[in-house]
Motif scaffolding. Sequence first.
Motif, PDB file in Angstrom:
ATOM      1  N   GLY A 191       0.579  -1.140   0.440  1.00 39.85           N
ATOM      2  CA  GLY A 191      -0.146   0.023   0.311  1.00 39.85           C
ATOM      3  C   GLY A 191       0.768   0.989   0.216  1.00 39.85           C
ATOM      4  O   GLY A 191       0.388   1.628  -0.214  1.00 39.85           O
ATOM      5  N   ILE A 197      -2.592   3.675   0.549  1.00 38.69           N
ATOM      6  CA  ILE A 197      -3.151   3.194   1.824  1.00 38.69           C
ATOM      7  C   ILE A 197      -2.961   4.246   2.640  1.00 38.69           C
ATOM      8  O   ILE A 197      -2.473   5.400   2.317  1.00 38.69           O
ATOM      9  CB  ILE A 197      -1.094   2.879   2.654  1.00 38.69           C
ATOM     10  N   LYS A 198      -3.941   4.355   3.614  1.00 36.92           N
ATOM     11  CA  LYS A 198      -4.334   5.948   3.691  1.00 36.92           C
ATOM     12  C   LYS A 198      -4.723   5.489   5.560  1.00 36.92           C
ATOM     13  O   LYS A 198      -4.070   4.453   5.681  1.00 36.92           O
ATOM     14  CB  LYS A 198      -6.234   5.934   4.058  1.00 36.92           C
ATOM     15  N   SER A 200      -6.690   5.409   7.558  1.00 36.13           N
ATOM     16  CA  SER A 200      -7.689   5.112   8.126  1.00 36.13           C
ATOM     17  C   SER A 200      -8.052   3.332   8.197  1.00 36.13           C
ATOM     18  O   SER A 200      -8.365   2.630   8.217  1.00 36.13           O
ATOM     19  CB  SER A 200      -8.742   5.422   7.619  1.00 36.13           C
ATOM     20  N   HIS A 201      -5.979   2.817   6.982  1.00 29.43           N
ATOM     21  CA  HIS A 201      -6.241   0.853   6.599  1.00 29.43           C
ATOM     22  C   HIS A 201      -5.325   0.978   7.724  1.00 29.43           C
ATOM     23  O   HIS A 201      -5.262  -0.586   7.723  1.00 29.43           O
ATOM     24  CB  HIS A 201      -5.759   1.262   5.162  1.00 29.43           C
ATOM     25  N   ARG A 202      -4.679   1.431   8.391  1.00 24.69           N
ATOM     26  CA  ARG A 202      -3.445   1.068   9.119  1.00 24.69           C
ATOM     27  C   ARG A 202      -4.410  -0.030  10.172  1.00 24.69           C
ATOM     28  O   ARG A 202      -5.782  -0.235  10.631  1.00 24.69           O
ATOM     29  CB  ARG A 202      -3.108   2.117  10.438  1.00 24.69           C
ATOM     30  N   ARG A 203      -3.632  -1.116  10.300  1.00 28.26           N
ATOM     31  CA  ARG A 203      -3.997  -2.354  11.893  1.00 28.26           C
ATOM     32  C   ARG A 203      -2.872  -3.184  12.808  1.00 28.26           C
ATOM     33  O   ARG A 203      -1.571  -3.026  11.656  1.00 28.26           O
ATOM     34  CB  ARG A 203      -4.883  -3.067  10.655  1.00 28.26           C
ATOM     35  N   SER A 343      -2.368  -3.996   7.178  1.00 28.65           N
ATOM     36  CA  SER A 343      -3.896  -2.877   6.374  1.00 28.65           C
ATOM     37  C   SER A 343      -5.187  -3.828   6.971  1.00 28.65           C
ATOM     38  O   SER A 343      -5.175  -4.934   6.689  1.00 28.65           O
ATOM     39  CB  SER A 343      -2.951  -2.408   4.847  1.00 28.65           C
ATOM     40  N   THR A 344      -6.104  -3.127   6.365  1.00 29.61           N
ATOM     41  CA  THR A 344      -7.559  -3.448   7.240  1.00 29.61           C
ATOM     42  C   THR A 344      -7.948  -4.059   5.523  1.00 29.61           C
ATOM     43  O   THR A 344      -7.227  -4.058   4.088  1.00 29.61           O
ATOM     44  CB  THR A 344      -8.491  -2.139   7.202  1.00 29.61           C
ATOM     45  N   ARG A 346     -10.024  -3.251   3.949  1.00 27.38           N
ATOM     46  CA  ARG A 346     -10.984  -1.520   2.771  1.00 27.38           C
ATOM     47  C   ARG A 346      -9.577  -1.409   2.406  1.00 27.38           C
ATOM     48  O   ARG A 346      -9.762  -1.279   1.013  1.00 27.38           O
ATOM     49  CB  ARG A 346     -11.330  -1.106   4.061  1.00 27.38           C
ATOM     50  N   MET A 347      -8.582  -1.775   2.575  1.00 28.42           N
ATOM     51  CA  MET A 347      -7.429  -1.222   1.661  1.00 28.42           C
ATOM     52  C   MET A 347      -7.569  -2.463   0.608  1.00 28.42           C
ATOM     53  O   MET A 347      -7.537  -2.170  -0.502  1.00 28.42           O
ATOM     54  CB  MET A 347      -6.065  -0.890   1.779  1.00 28.42           C
ATOM     55  N   SER A 350      -9.837  -2.669  -2.630  1.00 30.50           N
ATOM     56  CA  SER A 350      -9.771  -1.308  -3.151  1.00 30.50           C
ATOM     57  C   SER A 350      -8.643  -1.635  -4.115  1.00 30.50           C
ATOM     58  O   SER A 350      -9.263  -0.769  -5.274  1.00 30.50           O
ATOM     59  CB  SER A 350      -9.599   0.163  -2.532  1.00 30.50           C
TER      60      SER A 350
END
Length: 388
Positions: A191, A197-198, A200-203, A343-344, A346-347, A350
Motif C-alpha cells: 500500500g 494506503i490511507k 484509516s487503513h492502519r491495523r 492494512s485493513t 478495506r485497502m 480497493s
Amino acid sequence: MGAKVAGKAVGRVGAGVVGLVFSVPELVINCSDVNKCDSEASVNLRKNATDMRKAADQMEKELLQIRKIFQRLVEVRCQIETRKRSPDDMQRLLDFAMENCTDKAVRRWLGLNAESEIFSKLVEMFQVLKEEMDKEEDKNHSDDVDITFVAHGVITDTMMPASCLLPLPTVSDVVLYSPWNCNLEAEAAYGVATGKIKLSHRRFCCSPGCRTPGKKHRLKNVPDNWNSMRAAGNLNIPNIIVSPLKIPEDGKWKGIEVLKVKQQKPGRTRIIIPFILPSTDPKERISLPVVTLALSLVLMFSRFQATLHLAVCLGKGDKVMNLDEEALKQQYACTIDYTGMASTERMLASTLQAIRSSIKNMFSRNSSLESQGSAHVRLSKAFKAAFR
C-alpha cells in the motif's frame, strides 16, 4: 554558489559578459592616459579608471571561479554516468555531495558514517532511475516525483537529527509510515509503494516471535498523519539501517517500477525502487542518510525534486537495545516489541477492485492500462515474498 543554481546559470554566461571583461581594461587604459594632465576632471577620471580596473579584475576572478564550478559539475556528472569508477572517483563523488550539504551537523554525521564504495554503488542504482525519468522528459509531468524505496530495515539506539535524511534540497521530504519499533507487513508495504494506503487503513498486530496478546499492540494515541522528516526538522530519531532485498528466483522484482497511481495529482508519477544491488553482499547494512544523499546527488542533474516514501520495517535491530521510547512517542509514536503494521480489508478490497478493473482493460485497446494492471499483480506477489 549551489551546484544546481550554477548549472542553471551556465547558459547565461555568454559572449556579452566575456566581451565586457576584455573591453573594460582597454577603456581603463584610455581613461588613465587621457590628456596626461592634472585638471580636476582628469584626476577624477583617472581615479574612476583605477576603480574600474579593480572591479574588472574582481569580475575576472569571479568568472574564473564560476568556470571552475562548471568544470567540476561536468566532471561530477561524467563520474555519475560512468559505470566503472576508480577509488579516487568514488571518493570525489562522496566529497562533492557532502560539500553541498548546508547543514554542518549533517556533514559531520555523513563524514563519520558514509563509505565511498557503497555510496558509489547507490549512485549507480539511482542513475538508472534518472535514465528512466529522462525518458519521460518530453511528457507533461510535474517536476515533483514520488519515489518509494523498498528495503529490509531496522533501527538502532544511535540517534541522529531527522535533517540527516534531507542532505540536499533535491529530496524535499522523507516520509515514514510505521511507528518506531514497528515492522511493516507485506500488504501495508504494498500500500505504501503504490500510494494506496490511507491513515484509516492502519491495523496493528503481532509480528512473528511475539508472545504478547494482540490487544496490547494497539496504539492508544494513533497519529493522524504520516511521519514527515521535514516536519521533524532537527529532532533526534533512531538511525535507520537498510539492507538489500533478496533477488527472487521467479523474477517478481523487475527493477524500477513506474506506476500511474489514480490517487496521485495529474502529471505526478510514483516510482518504486526495490533495493537490489547484485554486486553487494545481501547482508550489507547501509545507513539511510547515505541512501538519501546518493539519490539527492543524482537528482541535482535533473529537473526533478523527489518525495521519498519509505517501505521498510522500523523494528529494533536488537531486542535488548534501549530506546528512549518517550522521546520517540513525542516525535511520532512508538510501539511495544514484536508489533507489526498491517492494512485493513478495506485497502485490500480497493486494491483487488483496481486489479479486476485492470484485468478487464486487458481486453481493451489501452495497452498502458494493461501493463499497469499486470504491474500491480506482480508487485503484490513481490511484496509477499520480500516481507514474509
